[in-house]
Design a protein around this motif. Structure first.
Motif, PDB file in Angstrom:
ATOM      1  N   VAL A 607       1.312  -1.131  -0.246  1.00  0.00           N
ATOM      2  CA  VAL A 607       0.057   0.101  -0.224  1.00  0.00           C
ATOM      3  C   VAL A 607       0.932   1.621  -0.254  1.00  0.00           C
ATOM      4  CG1 VAL A 607      -2.064   1.303   1.488  1.00  0.00           C
ATOM      5  CG2 VAL A 607      -1.962  -0.978   1.346  1.00  0.00           C
ATOM      6  N   LYS A 608       1.746   1.374   0.804  1.00  0.00           N
ATOM      7  CA  LYS A 608       2.693   2.476   0.716  1.00  0.00           C
ATOM      8  C   LYS A 608       3.581   2.335  -0.187  1.00  0.00           C
ATOM      9  CE  LYS A 608       5.292   0.756   4.229  1.00  0.00           C
ATOM     10  NZ  LYS A 608       6.784   1.213   5.318  1.00  0.00           N
ATOM     11  N   HIS A 609       4.197   1.436  -1.200  1.00  0.00           N
ATOM     12  CA  HIS A 609       4.469   1.525  -2.876  1.00  0.00           C
ATOM     13  C   HIS A 609       3.870   2.434  -3.551  1.00  0.00           C
ATOM     14  CE1 HIS A 609       6.950   0.119  -6.444  1.00  0.00           C
ATOM     15  NE2 HIS A 609       7.439   0.876  -5.016  1.00  0.00           N
ATOM     16  N   ILE A 610       2.196   2.031  -3.563  1.00  0.00           N
ATOM     17  CA  ILE A 610       1.904   2.128  -4.264  1.00  0.00           C
ATOM     18  C   ILE A 610       1.306   3.817  -3.964  1.00  0.00           C
ATOM     19  CG2 ILE A 610      -1.410   2.676  -5.212  1.00  0.00           C
ATOM     20  CD1 ILE A 610      -1.615  -0.501  -4.040  1.00  0.00           C
ATOM     21  N   LYS A 611       0.912   3.611  -3.305  1.00  0.00           N
ATOM     22  CA  LYS A 611       1.052   5.828  -3.152  1.00  0.00           C
ATOM     23  C   LYS A 611       2.081   6.444  -3.265  1.00  0.00           C
ATOM     24  CE  LYS A 611      -2.462   5.733   0.978  1.00  0.00           C
ATOM     25  NZ  LYS A 611      -2.599   6.193   2.351  1.00  0.00           N
ATOM     26  N   ARG A 612       3.390   5.882  -2.942  1.00  0.00           N
ATOM     27  CA  ARG A 612       4.223   7.215  -3.111  1.00  0.00           C
ATOM     28  C   ARG A 612       4.921   7.197  -5.115  1.00  0.00           C
ATOM     29  NH1 ARG A 612      10.218   4.830  -1.830  1.00  0.00           N
ATOM     30  NH2 ARG A 612      10.024   2.960  -3.758  1.00  0.00           N
ATOM     31  N   SER A 613       4.465   5.540  -5.388  1.00  0.00           N
ATOM     32  CA  SER A 613       4.928   5.372  -6.830  1.00  0.00           C
ATOM     33  C   SER A 613       3.563   6.450  -7.779  1.00  0.00           C
ATOM     34  CB  SER A 613       4.813   4.879  -7.831  1.00  0.00           C
ATOM     35  OG  SER A 613       5.681   3.390  -7.005  1.00  0.00           O
ATOM     36  N   ASN A 614       2.753   6.305  -6.692  1.00  0.00           N
ATOM     37  CA  ASN A 614       1.885   7.461  -8.226  1.00  0.00           C
ATOM     38  C   ASN A 614       1.870   9.107  -6.781  1.00  0.00           C
ATOM     39  OD1 ASN A 614      -0.087   5.783  -8.951  1.00  0.00           O
ATOM     40  ND2 ASN A 614      -1.568   5.604  -7.637  1.00  0.00           N
ATOM     41  N   TYR A 615       2.975   9.123  -6.834  1.00  0.00           N
ATOM     42  CA  TYR A 615       3.345  10.569  -6.355  1.00  0.00           C
ATOM     43  C   TYR A 615       4.813  10.706  -7.400  1.00  0.00           C
ATOM     44  CZ  TYR A 615       5.111  14.197  -2.919  1.00  0.00           C
ATOM     45  OH  TYR A 615       5.675  15.532  -2.424  1.00  0.00           O
ATOM     46  N   LEU A 616       5.295   9.956  -7.509  1.00  0.00           N
ATOM     47  CA  LEU A 616       6.490  10.457  -8.027  1.00  0.00           C
ATOM     48  C   LEU A 616       6.290  10.596  -9.952  1.00  0.00           C
ATOM     49  CD1 LEU A 616       8.818   8.138  -6.345  1.00  0.00           C
ATOM     50  CD2 LEU A 616       8.658  11.314  -6.682  1.00  0.00           C
ATOM     51  N   PHE A 617       4.619   9.796  -9.916  1.00  0.00           N
ATOM     52  CA  PHE A 617       4.360   9.306 -11.186  1.00  0.00           C
ATOM     53  C   PHE A 617       4.086  10.920 -11.471  1.00  0.00           C
ATOM     54  CE2 PHE A 617       3.288   4.595 -10.779  1.00  0.00           C
ATOM     55  CZ  PHE A 617       4.510   3.861 -11.227  1.00  0.00           C
ATOM     56  N   GLU A 618       3.363  11.051 -10.279  1.00  0.00           N
ATOM     57  CA  GLU A 618       3.343  13.050 -10.838  1.00  0.00           C
ATOM     58  C   GLU A 618       3.880  13.690 -11.451  1.00  0.00           C
ATOM     59  OE1 GLU A 618      -0.054  15.056  -8.368  1.00  0.00           O
ATOM     60  OE2 GLU A 618      -1.319  14.081  -9.485  1.00  0.00           O
ATOM     61  N   TYR A 619       4.738  13.744 -10.185  1.00  0.00           N
ATOM     62  CA  TYR A 619       5.672  14.531 -10.165  1.00  0.00           C
ATOM     63  C   TYR A 619       6.951  14.753 -11.532  1.00  0.00           C
ATOM     64  CZ  TYR A 619      10.513  17.214  -9.295  1.00  0.00           C
ATOM     65  OH  TYR A 619      11.795  17.983  -9.379  1.00  0.00           O
ATOM     66  N   MET A 620       6.743  13.263 -11.962  1.00  0.00           N
ATOM     67  CA  MET A 620       7.253  13.280 -13.322  1.00  0.00           C
ATOM     68  C   MET A 620       7.300  13.859 -14.706  1.00  0.00           C
ATOM     69  SD  MET A 620       9.545   9.720 -12.553  1.00  0.00           S
ATOM     70  CE  MET A 620      10.750   9.273 -11.174  1.00  0.00           C
ATOM     71  N   GLU A 621       5.702  13.305 -14.167  1.00  0.00           N
ATOM     72  CA  GLU A 621       4.976  13.385 -15.641  1.00  0.00           C
ATOM     73  C   GLU A 621       5.078  15.094 -16.185  1.00  0.00           C
ATOM     74  OE1 GLU A 621       1.727  11.241 -14.377  1.00  0.00           O
ATOM     75  OE2 GLU A 621       2.611   9.856 -15.860  1.00  0.00           O
ATOM     76  N   ASN A 622       4.615  16.162 -14.527  1.00  0.00           N
ATOM     77  CA  ASN A 622       5.021  17.618 -14.521  1.00  0.00           C
ATOM     78  C   ASN A 622       6.151  18.080 -15.345  1.00  0.00           C
ATOM     79  OD1 ASN A 622       2.233  17.610 -13.780  1.00  0.00           O
ATOM     80  ND2 ASN A 622       2.459  17.396 -11.935  1.00  0.00           N
ATOM     81  N   TYR A 623       7.486  17.108 -14.960  1.00  0.00           N
ATOM     82  CA  TYR A 623       8.360  17.764 -15.020  1.00  0.00           C
ATOM     83  C   TYR A 623       9.024  17.556 -16.137  1.00  0.00           C
ATOM     84  CZ  TYR A 623      13.339  18.994 -14.475  1.00  0.00           C
ATOM     85  OH  TYR A 623      14.820  18.694 -14.787  1.00  0.00           O
ATOM     86  N   PHE A 624       8.448  16.695 -17.145  1.00  0.00           N
ATOM     87  CA  PHE A 624       8.664  16.011 -18.215  1.00  0.00           C
ATOM     88  C   PHE A 624       7.679  17.580 -19.285  1.00  0.00           C
ATOM     89  CE2 PHE A 624       9.759  13.646 -22.109  1.00  0.00           C
ATOM     90  CZ  PHE A 624       8.197  14.196 -22.813  1.00  0.00           C
ATOM     91  N   LEU A 625       6.228  17.582 -18.979  1.00  0.00           N
ATOM     92  CA  LEU A 625       6.338  18.289 -19.447  1.00  0.00           C
ATOM     93  C   LEU A 625       6.333  19.976 -19.385  1.00  0.00           C
ATOM     94  CD1 LEU A 625       2.636  17.280 -18.847  1.00  0.00           C
ATOM     95  CD2 LEU A 625       3.391  17.082 -21.494  1.00  0.00           C
ATOM     96  N   GLN A 626       7.189  20.115 -18.425  1.00  0.00           N
ATOM     97  CA  GLN A 626       8.079  21.743 -18.247  1.00  0.00           C
ATOM     98  C   GLN A 626       8.842  21.576 -19.612  1.00  0.00           C
ATOM     99  OE1 GLN A 626       7.860  23.253 -14.651  1.00  0.00           O
ATOM    100  NE2 GLN A 626      10.478  23.670 -14.601  1.00  0.00           N
ATOM    101  N   LEU A 627       9.550  20.549 -19.884  1.00  0.00           N
ATOM    102  CA  LEU A 627      10.762  20.521 -20.348  1.00  0.00           C
ATOM    103  C   LEU A 627      10.226  20.937 -22.113  1.00  0.00           C
ATOM    104  CD1 LEU A 627      12.915  18.312 -19.039  1.00  0.00           C
ATOM    105  CD2 LEU A 627      12.861  20.405 -18.851  1.00  0.00           C
ATOM    106  N   LEU A 628       9.235  20.041 -22.212  1.00  0.00           N
ATOM    107  CA  LEU A 628       8.597  20.020 -23.605  1.00  0.00           C
ATOM    108  C   LEU A 628       6.877  20.225 -23.088  1.00  0.00           C
ATOM    109  CD1 LEU A 628      10.195  16.224 -24.675  1.00  0.00           C
ATOM    110  CD2 LEU A 628      10.972  18.897 -25.059  1.00  0.00           C
ATOM    111  N   PRO A 629       6.404  21.357 -23.225  1.00  0.00           N
ATOM    112  CA  PRO A 629       5.383  21.452 -22.978  1.00  0.00           C
ATOM    113  C   PRO A 629       4.028  21.892 -24.427  1.00  0.00           C
ATOM    114  CG  PRO A 629       6.662  23.747 -23.396  1.00  0.00           C
ATOM    115  CD  PRO A 629       7.656  22.604 -22.884  1.00  0.00           C
ATOM    116  N   LYS A 630       5.035  21.295 -25.131  1.00  0.00           N
ATOM    117  CA  LYS A 630       4.168  21.280 -26.222  1.00  0.00           C
ATOM    118  C   LYS A 630       3.588  19.650 -26.511  1.00  0.00           C
ATOM    119  CE  LYS A 630       4.634  25.558 -28.700  1.00  0.00           C
ATOM    120  NZ  LYS A 630       3.660  25.953 -28.362  1.00  0.00           N
TER     121      LYS A 630
END
Length: 688
Positions: A607-630
Motif C-alpha cells: 500500500v505504501k509503495h502504491i502511494k509513493r509511486s503515484n506521487y512520483l509519477f505525477e511529479y515526473m510527468e509534470n517535470y517532463f511537460l515543463q521541459l516539453l510543454p507542447k
C-alpha cells in the motif's frame, strides 16, 4: 529440482538447530546444489540480497543443515526475513516444509546483538527466519508547549540493550501526510536525568523552517541511538498516551497551527498547517492588455518573496511540486500587487482539459526568517467564480473561488478524422498492453495503428547511459521475449531504433522511473532493475560487488540524477521526432481489484509503495511537460480503474480492467486525428 525438509531439531541449551531434508533432481545430474539463507527483497525499493551459506552434509539424496544462530549475529543486525534456498546453476528455489508436527519457535535473543530471531514456516510452505529488533520500552512520556518549544520528559527501559547517553529525539517528515516515506530529518539531543529519566526540547518554529513548498506537513517522532553491541543506529517510535499533557492543537506562531496526535503505531506525530488569509484581496481586474491584476493586503511583518503559478495535483500537500511560472509582483508596505499576462503564460505551458492551477504566495516573517506558502484567496466582496478568460479559439480558463482561487483549463472539441499512424512505445504495460489484439484489450487496433518499435521497462537514467555488455549465458533457460527486452535495456539502442523505424508518434510513460530502481556499474554504465531482471537473482547476487543500486528510498538523490538525465533525454528526443508528436501517457497504480463476485477488494500488500509511486509519477510527468510543454498527453487519471482477479497478465496494481486500454485508444485517436487535420502525415525532422 525439488527439496523439502523432513525433520527439525533444536539442541538443548544452545541456539543451534539441525534440519534434515531430501533433494530430488529430475535431470539426474550428480552435482550437489548449494543451500543458503537469502535476505528477502523489499517489495518497495530494490536491493541486492545478502546470502549466508549453511553448513550442509550429504548422504545420497538426503542432506543435513546446521544453523548456529549465535554465529549469525553479525549478519542479522536489522529487521528482515531470511528464506532458505537451494540453488544449482541458474536455477534457484525455496526449500519446502513437509514436517507435520513443526511448531514455530519463540523469538530467540542473539547474544551481543540487537536482534532476535524466530524460525517459522511461511505462507508459501517454505522455511524462513524472521529477524526483528529487540524491544526497548518508552514509558510515562509527559510534556508541555511553552514559548514555541515542546519540552518532554520520559523513561527508557533498556531491556537487553546497553544503556547509552548518546540519544536523540528525531522528527522525520513524510513525503506527504498520507505517504509513509520520509524525505527530511531533524534531530534534537536527549539529556539524561536521574535514573532512567530523560528530557528533550523541540524548537517548533525550527521544524516549520524546513517547509518551502508545503501548506501542510506531517512529522513522526522517534528515539534514536547507537547500539553498543552491533554499532548500528537503531530507532524506536516515540510511544505516547492521550494524557501526556500537550496533545491536540496549538497556535505556535501567526503563520501556522501545530497538532500533536497519536499515530497508527501508538506513537507521536505532528501536523503543521499553514494559516490561510495571510493575503486579503482588495481588487481584481483584467485590463485591455490581457493582464490579470490582483491587489491585496499582506499581514504585518510579512514580505512577499515569490509568487508562483502552480499546477494542482492529486498530491497537493507534497513538497515535490512543479512551478509552471513565477509571476511578477510588487509590494509597497502592506499592499501587494500581482500582475501577469494570462494569454502569454498559458500559451507557453502545457495545456490540457481539466488541468487546474493555483496562485501561491511565498511569504517570509521578518521577525524570525520563517517562510510559508499560502494560496491567493479572493474576498467575498469580489465575484470571480464562473468567469472565463479566453486564450484562443481552442482554449480558455475558468475561474472558481471556494477555498482558494482556482484556474481550470478547458479545451474546446475538434472534429476528428480517420488516418492510420506508425507508433513507437517506450514504457510499461500501462502503454504497451493497449496495442494487443486479444479481446481483453483492443482487437481492432491494427486497422488504425502499426506498432513499429517498443522499448520495454527501461528507465530514462538507463537509456541515457552507455551500453553494458549483456551476459547471454546467465540468461539461458529464461523467457526469450523477456531476455530480449533486458538485452535492449543493456544495448542502449533507443535513439538508433527511433531513427530506423521513423514512428509518427512516440508514446512514453514513467512507470519504471517512478517505481523501479537502477543498477549502476559506474556513473556511465547503468541498467534498469525491472521485474524481468529481478527474476535472475543468481546473476544479481554474482555482480553485487561490481555494481550499486540507486534506489527510490533516497528520493532526493534519485531525482537529482533522474532530472539531469531527463533534461538530456528531452533535448535529444526532439532531434528524432517533433515535440507535438511525443505523447506522454500518465500512469497510476490502482489500490484495488474486482473479485470473481464483482466486488472491489483492496490490495493488502505494498500500500505504501502504491502511494509513493503515484506521487512520483505525477511529479515526473509534470517535470517532463515543463521541459516539453507542447507534448501531447493521454490522461486516464480522472477515472478510477481497478485490476481484475483474472487479468490476462496477472492481478496486480499495474494491470487494469479492459475499459482502461480502450479508453487509452480513444484518447490516442483524438490526439493523432487532431495532428492529421493540422498537417497530413508525418513531418520530417532535421538532425541538429
Amino acid at each position: 529440482m525439488f527439496a523439502k525438509l523432513i525433520s527439525f531439531q533444536k539442541l538443548e541449551n544452545k541456539n543451534e538447530f539441525i534440519l534434515q531434508g531430501q533433494y530430488t533432481n529430475e535431470d539426474g545430474k550428480e552435482e550437489r546444489p548449494s543451500i543458503f539463507l537469502q535476505e528477502r527483497i523489499s517489495p518497495d525499493d530494490y536491493f541486492i540480497p545478502n546470502r549466508i551459506p549453511l553448513d550442509t552434509e550429504w548422504q545420497g539424496d538426503f542432506f543435513t543443515v546446521h544453523i548456529h544462530l549465535d554465529q549469525l549475529g553479525e549478519y542479522l543486525t536489522y529487521h528482515a526475513i531470511w528464506d532458505c534456498y537451494l540453488a544449482l546453476g541458474n536455477h534457484i528455489e525455496r526449500i519446502k516444509m513437509e514436517i507435520s508436527d513443526f511448531t514455530p519457535t519463540e523469538s530467540i535473543s542473539i547474544p551481543n546483538s540487537s536482534v532476535q530471531v524466530k524460525l517459522y514456516e511461511t505462507q508459501m510452505n517454505s522455511f524462513a527466519l524472521l529477524v526483528s529488533t529487540k524491544d526497548i520500552a518508552i514509558e510515562h512520556l509527559v510534556g508541555k508547549v511553552k514559548e514555541n518549544t515542546l519540552a518532554v520528559n520520559f523513561e527508557l527501559n533498556w531491556g537487553s540493550f546497553q544503556q547509552t547517553d548518546d540519544i536523540n529525539l528525531v522528527f522525520r517528515k513524510r513525503l506527504q501526510p498520507d505517504i509513509l516515506y520520509y524525505q527530511q530529518t531533524v534531530s534534537f539531543p536527549v539529556t539524561p536525568r536521574e535514573g532512567n529519566t530523560y528530557e528533550a526540547n523541540v524548537s517548533l518554529p525550527y521544524l516549520l523552517k524546513t517547509n518551502e513548498n508545503q501548506t501542510k506537513q506531517t512529522w513522526d517522532a522517534y528515539i534514536v541511538f547507537i547500539d553498543g553491541a552491533s554499532g548500528k543506529e537503531l530507532e524506536f517510535p516515540l510511544s505516547v498516551e492521550k494524557n501526556s499533557g500537550f496533545m491536540g492543537r496549538h497556535s505556535i506562531t501567526n503563520l501556522a497551527n501545530y497538532n500533536f496526535y497519536i499515530n497508527y503505531k501508538k506513537a507521536l506525530s505532528l501536523t503543521i498547517a499553514t494559516k490561510s488569509l495571510l493575503f486579503e484581496t482588495i481588487n481584481w481586474q483584467v485590463n485591455d492588455d490581457s493582464n490579470v491584476v490582483i491587489q491585496g493586503i499582506v499581514s504585518d511583518d510579512l514580505q512577499i518573496d515569490r509568487v508562483s503559478l502552480v499546477k494542482e495535483g492529486t498530491f497537493s500537500e507534497g513538497e515535490l511540486i512543479t512551478i509552471a511560472n513565477e509571476l511578477p509582483f510588487q509590494q509597497l508596505e502592506e499592499i501587494g500587487m500581482i500582475s501577469f499576462p494570462y494569454k502569454e503564460i498559458f500559451d507557453n505551458i502545457h495545456f490540457h482539459d481539466g488541468d487546474q492551477y493555483t496562485i501561491y504566495l511565498e511569504l517570509v516573517d521578518s521577525n524570525n526568517g520563517i517562510m510559508v506558502k499560502t494560496p491567493v484567496i479572493i474576498g467575498e466582496t469580489i465575484s470571480v467564480s464562473g468567469q472565463t478568460l479566453e486564450i484562443d479559439n481552442h482554449k480558455r480558463l475558468k475561474l472558481s473561488n471556494d477555498e482558494k482561487l482556482m484556474i481550470t483549463c478547458e479545451d474546446r472539441a475538434v472534429k476528428p478524422s480517420e488516418n492510420s499512424m506508425k507508433i513507437a512505445v517506450s514504457g510499461s504495460c500501462f502503454s504497451r498492453l493497449a496495442f494487443s489484439s486479444a479481446d481483453f484489450y483492443n482487437p481492432n487496433y491494427k486497422s488504425k495503428y502499426e506498432l513499429v518499435y517498443t522499448q520495454f521497462h527501461s528507465s530514462i537514467i538507463s537509456i541515457m547511459s552507455n551500453p553494458v555488455p549483456f551476459p547471454e549465458k546467465k540468461f539461458i533457460g529464461f523467457n526469450q521475449r523477456e531476455v530480449e527486452y533486458i538485452k535492449s535495456d543493456y544495448k542502449k539502442e533507443f535513439f538508433t531504433q527511433l531513427e530506423k523505424t521513423k514512428p509518427e508518434f512516440l508514446i512514453l510513460d514513467f512507470y519504471v522511473d517512478g517505481s523501479k530502481d537502477v543498477l549502476m556499474f559506474d556513473e556511465e554504465h547503468i541498467v534498469t532493475i525491472n521485474y524481468m531482471l529481478r527474476r535472475n537473482l543468481n546473476y544479481l547476487y554474482e555482480i553485487k560487488d561490481q555494481a550499486k543500486v540507486l534506489s527510490h528510498e533516497n528520493v532526493e538523490v534519485y531525482l537529482e540524477r533522474w532530472k539531469k538525465n531527463m533534461q538530456e533525454f528531452a533535448r535529444e528526443l526532439v532531434n528524432y521526432i517533433p515535440e507535438e508528436q511525443i505523447i506522454l501517457q500518465k500512469v497510476r497504480k490502482t489500490d484495488g481489484f474486482i473479485t470473481k463476485e464483482g466486488n472491489v477488494e483492496k490490495f493488502k500488500d505494498n500500500v505504501k509503495h502504491i502511494k509513493r509511486s503515484n506521487y512520483l509519477f505525477e511529479y515526473m510527468e509534470n517535470y517532463f511537460l515543463q521541459l516539453l510543454p507542447k507534448a501531447q498527453v493521454i490522461d486516464l487519471t480522472k477515472r478510477k480503474y481497478y485490476s481484475l482477479y483474472n487479468h490476462p497478465e496477472n492481478n496486480t496494481p499495474d494491470h487494469l480492467e479492459s475499459a482502461y486500454y480502450r479508453d487509452f485508444l480513444t484518447q490516442l485517436d483524438e490526439i493523432t486525428l487532431k495532428n492529421f487535420m493540422k498537417q497530413p502525415r508525418v513531418m520530417e525532422v532535421t538532425r541538429i
